[in-house]
Design an enzyme around this catalytic site. Structure first.
Site, PDB file in Angstrom:
ATOM      1  N   GLY A   1      35.738  54.343  18.965  1.00  0.00           N
ATOM      2  CA  GLY A   1      36.790  53.620  18.145  1.00  0.00           C
ATOM      3  C   GLY A   1      36.762  53.533  16.726  1.00  0.00           C
TER       4      GLY A   1
ATOM      5  N   TRP B   1      35.069  55.734  14.900  1.00  0.00           N
ATOM      6  CA  TRP B   1      35.466  56.887  14.303  1.00  0.00           C
ATOM      7  C   TRP B   1      36.598  56.813  13.592  1.00  0.00           C
ATOM      8  CZ3 TRP B   1      38.688  60.753  16.056  1.00  0.00           C
ATOM      9  CH2 TRP B   1      38.999  61.776  15.047  1.00  0.00           C
ATOM     10  N   HIS B   2      37.469  56.219  14.203  1.00  0.00           N
ATOM     11  CA  HIS B   2      38.842  56.280  13.691  1.00  0.00           C
ATOM     12  C   HIS B   2      38.989  55.481  12.314  1.00  0.00           C
ATOM     13  CE1 HIS B   2      39.605  57.284  17.980  1.00  0.00           C
ATOM     14  NE2 HIS B   2      40.748  57.897  17.328  1.00  0.00           N
ATOM     15  N   GLY B   3      38.103  54.740  11.968  1.00  0.00           N
ATOM     16  CA  GLY B   3      38.115  54.026  10.675  1.00  0.00           C
ATOM     17  C   GLY B   3      37.267  52.638  10.852  1.00  0.00           C
TER      18      GLY B   3
END
Lengths: 499, 345
Positions: A352, A354-356
């Site tokens: 999760g 990794w997306h921001g």
């Protein structure tokens, strides 16, 4: 340069022709395709070229070092007596000829991964951490030592960084051989996968470099079909859903009724699939025309009957990356159920993140990790219900709605807005002017299309491939015109470019 | 499945793109003409014009036109195209638009007298403009609509402004908005981010940005638009432009913003919201980070150095809401009757 633009169409046509002309000349072709890929990347920002060049050089050198270290360590293991050989000292005492061989591979690999993650973290997370730390330190009266730098995230950095890490790890495991410099540069920067995947592994790409595709056997009809379908998904469906309901509802959920909120969630589930899988379809199709096969990235994810099944169908190249380079190294399911649960939760929360750097992504990952744990506890290692079981529909409904529920957090601008939206779903029944029969039909048809057997598509394309090339060209042209007519004036960037 | 020889693949790609271009020539030419005046526009117009001529001559553009009709979309009919323009770098004053002399005069508008809203008949807020307005508009909708006394309508159109009505006609759009049976009580607009480009006039000339001729023409347009929006019982807020990260672009925005300041100043019924001051933090320079509503230093601009971030939008929205509330404190207790739009010209 976005795929669905005139600029890209011209760029690709030129590259396609020259690529096949130059393919017999290995060195020239590699230089050409790297140059074309860097030109494609520089279209966003010229500085990005320096970034990918630095990543290429750095990871190439680390790859050599990892491979050399592993080779030395293996030799030492192969000839253990060497470590025990002795030779006389000048003063007459004896000592080992060499110290026992230390395997530096994990250290070199660790440093290489750390540098890759450092680069990614700098662009993706620096601002979040600097801002948070400054706030804490200011509260303690220490001041704000971390300057806020307004860092722009280069598109694609997550994807090529993950490819680089997989290369280094696979080398350390002995699963691949080190690539030559130009091969590695081609692998990392090949423009069809550069900005949003699929995440291709060196073991999949390198053989295709060494053994070029047969120019007489290009699966062109399949490629054109993928590009056409991808364009339709992105330009028509994704844009329509975003404009009609997703963007206005998620921007101001307080202005919308329960019905609109519910439909907006389903619409976003369809939109993000159409957007991302549409991009992937185009990427795979373009690569095929250039003579390269990419791994599949989506396989009708919304027909999944469990979350485990969903993750075998959704962003498949990221799923296997997380599995092979995070979940399994953490211990995977080789332990108690609680140990597995811990590993699942760590993997998905990091997935999760990794997306921001946002709590919304953490919650999204935690929902997936949490439900996967529930599935594990409830059904063990085989959460698929028996075929034909009456519970199949119920399992599908539960899985689909867990995924949709998690999408609320993924799309919402903040945790507060996500909770506001969830609250209003149950409490704000009223008029729903945004919901139209066409909108509902598009959403329903998009979900229903997931249940079309994959071999149908293969059969249709096989039939199309029987037509003469010029007929196929005419059909493709008609598709381009229809997509342009149905789409909006401008094409928004792909959702996954921001990750 | 049959495969193809690479040479055939290249031929198929080329043929399909050329054929698609011919079938779609009207649309391609229209989009090229909508680009800002300059070399790039000239190049693409030069590319697509002969293609469109061939397409039209062979009737190959008809299927697309028929498709547009079925879809009830604006057809790329060549009759409404901006073509054959003479680009003027002139310092001369442009000929006035029909009725523009009256429009350019300051409107003796009275200060806004908002009606008292209620939950049954909330204050109607309309907010829109170009893409910079989008986050501000959304933030305003979140906080204003939460009061239960206001309802917000948003219309933010990407890549639009006042220079290119051939691309998006804001005066016509806003004329329809204020001409409604129940027009907005509060009207908030923001333009300019895309207006640093040549401007075609109805008389067929193009004023090059930022020539004095351009300024005069733009001034007339802003003035005419403002006059069409104002009404005695309506609060009109014109959001100015913020400084931009790129110095040259920022200077251009300041130049455009100065037109807004001048024109709003002539109309006492219009409120100018000084975003140059806010986002320049008093120094007039692009300042991405400063204290937001949360009391913490936040990133107020988008990564492109142009748009306003969500946090920046929240801040501006709060300023607007404060202003509306201030007006409401002096509002007349009886709800106003439906107002007539101020006639243009």
């Amino acid at each position: 340069m976005l795929f669905p633009t005139v600029s890209f169409a011209i760029f690709f046509t030129v590259v396609l022709g020259l690529s096949w002309l130059l393919r017999p000349y290995a060195l020239v072709w590699r230089v050409f395709i790297i140059g074309a890929s860097w030109f494609f990347y520089a279209w966003w920002d010229e500085r990005f070229v320096a970034l990918i060049a630095a990543s290429t050089i750095g990871n190439y050198l680390f790859g050599r070092a990892v491979a050399a270290s592993r080779h030395r360590a293996q030799q030492a293991v192969a000839t253990p007596s060497a470590a025990l050989e002795t030779r006389p000292l000048a003063v007459g005492r004896v000592r080992p000829a060499s110290r026992p061989q230390v395997d530096w591979t994990p250290w070199i690999l660790g440093l290489g991964i750390a540098l890759n993650l450092g680069l990614l973290g700098w662009f993706k997370y620096y601002e979040f951490f600097a801002g948070s730390l400054d706030d804490r330190l200011e509260g303690l009266g220490i001041g704000a030592p971390f300057p806020l730098l307004e860092i722009t995230l280069p598109v694609g950095i997550s994807f090529f960084t993950f490819q680089a890490i997989s290369y280094l790890v696979d080398l350390s495991r002995g699963e691949i051989r080190p690539m030559k410099a130009l091969d590695f540069a081609t692998y990392l920067s090949f423009f069809p996968h550069l900005v949003a995947g699929p995440i291709v592994r060196a073991s999949e790409f390198a053989p295709q470099l060494e053994q070029p595709a047969d120019p007489n056997r290009i699966p062109a009809t399949w490629a054109f079909s993928l590009i056409a379908v991808g364009l339709f998904k992105k330009v028509v469906i994704s844009s329509y859903l975003a404009e009609e309901i997703v963007d206005p509802v998620f921007a101001v959920p307080g202005d919308h009724s329960s019905q609109e909120l519910i439909v907006a969630v389903y619409a976003y589930a369809v939109q993000i699939f159409m957007d991302f899988s549409g991009y992937t379809d185009m990427a795979i199709g373009l690569a095929l025309l250039l003579g390269f096969r990419f791994p599949q990235n989506f396989n009708s994810p919304y027909r999944a009957l469990s979350l485990q099944d969903f993750w075998r169908r959704w962003h498949m190249t990221l799923s296997r990356w997380l599995r092979d380079y995070l979940y399994i190294p953490l211990g995977g399911s080789r332990g108690s159920q609680w140990f597995t649960a811990r590993n699942l939760m760590i993997t998905f929360v990091l997935g999760g993140l990794w997306h921001g750097a946002a709590w919304t992504f953490v919650v999204w990952g935690a929902i997936h990790g949490g439900w996967l744990i529930v599935e594990r506890f409830a059904t063990g290692n085989n959460p698929q219900p028996a075929p034909g079981s009456g519970r199949v529909i119920l399992r599908w409904l539960i899985t689909f709605h867990i995924v949709c529920f998690a999408w609320i957090f993924f799309r919402a601008e903040s945790i507060d807005l996500a909770f506001e939206m969830i609250g209003r779903i149950f409490t704000a029944w009223g008029s729903a002017p945004l919901i139209t029969p066409l909108l509902l039909a598009v959403i329903a048809a998009s979900i229903a299309a997931q249940f079309i057997p994959p071999d149908w598509q293969v059969r249709v394309v096989a039939r199309l491939s029987q037509f003469e090339p010029l007929v196929q060209a005419g059909a493709f042209a008609v598709v381009l015109v229809v997509v342009e007519a149905l789409g909006p004036e401008g094409v928004a960037p792909f959702i996954y470019f921001q990750f | 499945m049959r495969t193809m020889w690479a040479g055939d693949v290249v031929i198929v790609v080329v043929v399909s793109l050329v054929l698609a271009a011919v079938l779609n020539a009207d649309s391609l030419l229209r989009r090229a003409e909508q680009k800002p005046f300059g070399d790039e526009r000239d190049f693409w117009v030069g590319v697509w014009e002969p293609v469109q001529t061939v397409s039209d001559g062979l009737l190959l553009n008809r299927p697309r036109q028929a498709l547009d009709e079925i879809l009830e979309r604006d057809s790329a009919d060549s009759s409404d195209r901006v073509q054959g323009m003479v680009v003027l770098g002139t310092d001369g004053t442009p000929p006035p638009l029909p009725g523009a002399s009256e429009q350019a005069e300051p409107t003796p508008a009275a200060p806004a007298g908002l009606r008292v809203p209620s939950a049954e008949d909330p204050l109607r807020i309309w907010v829109g403009g170009d893409s910079i307005a989008e986050h501000i508009a959304e933030s305003l909708a979140r906080i204003a609509d939460d009061t239960g006394q206001m309802t917000t309508e948003i219309n933010a159109q990407i890549a639009t402004g006042l220079t290119r009505p051939d691309y998006f006609d804001w005066p016509a759009e806003l004329s329809a908005v204020v001409g409604r049976e129940a027009p907005p009580d509060v009207l908030i607009v923001m333009f300019g981010g895309n207006d640093n480009q040549g401007m075609p006039t109805p008389l067929g000339d193009v004023y090059r940005f930022p020539s004095p001729g351009w300024r005069e023409e733009y001034r007339q347009r802003v003035g005419a638009l403002l006059d069409s929006l104002t009404a005695p019982d309506r609060l009109v807020i014109w959001m100015g432009l913020p400084p931009m990260r790129d110095d040259a672009f920022s200077e251009e925005m300041q130049y455009i913003d100065s037109v807004y300041r001048e024109e709003v100043q002539k109309r006492p019924g219009v409120v100018y919201l000084d975003l140059w001051e806010l986002f320049g933090q008093g120094r007039g320079e692009y300042t991405p980070y400063f204290e937001g509503l949360s009391g913490e230093v936040e990133l107020m601009r988008e990564p492109d150095g142009m748009h306003v971030s969500r946090e920046g939008g929240d801040l501006v929205a709060q300023m607007i809401l404060d202003r509306i509330n201030a007006e409401l404190e002096t509002a007349t207790p009886t709800p106003a009757t439906t107002s007539e739009p101020t006639p243009v010209g």
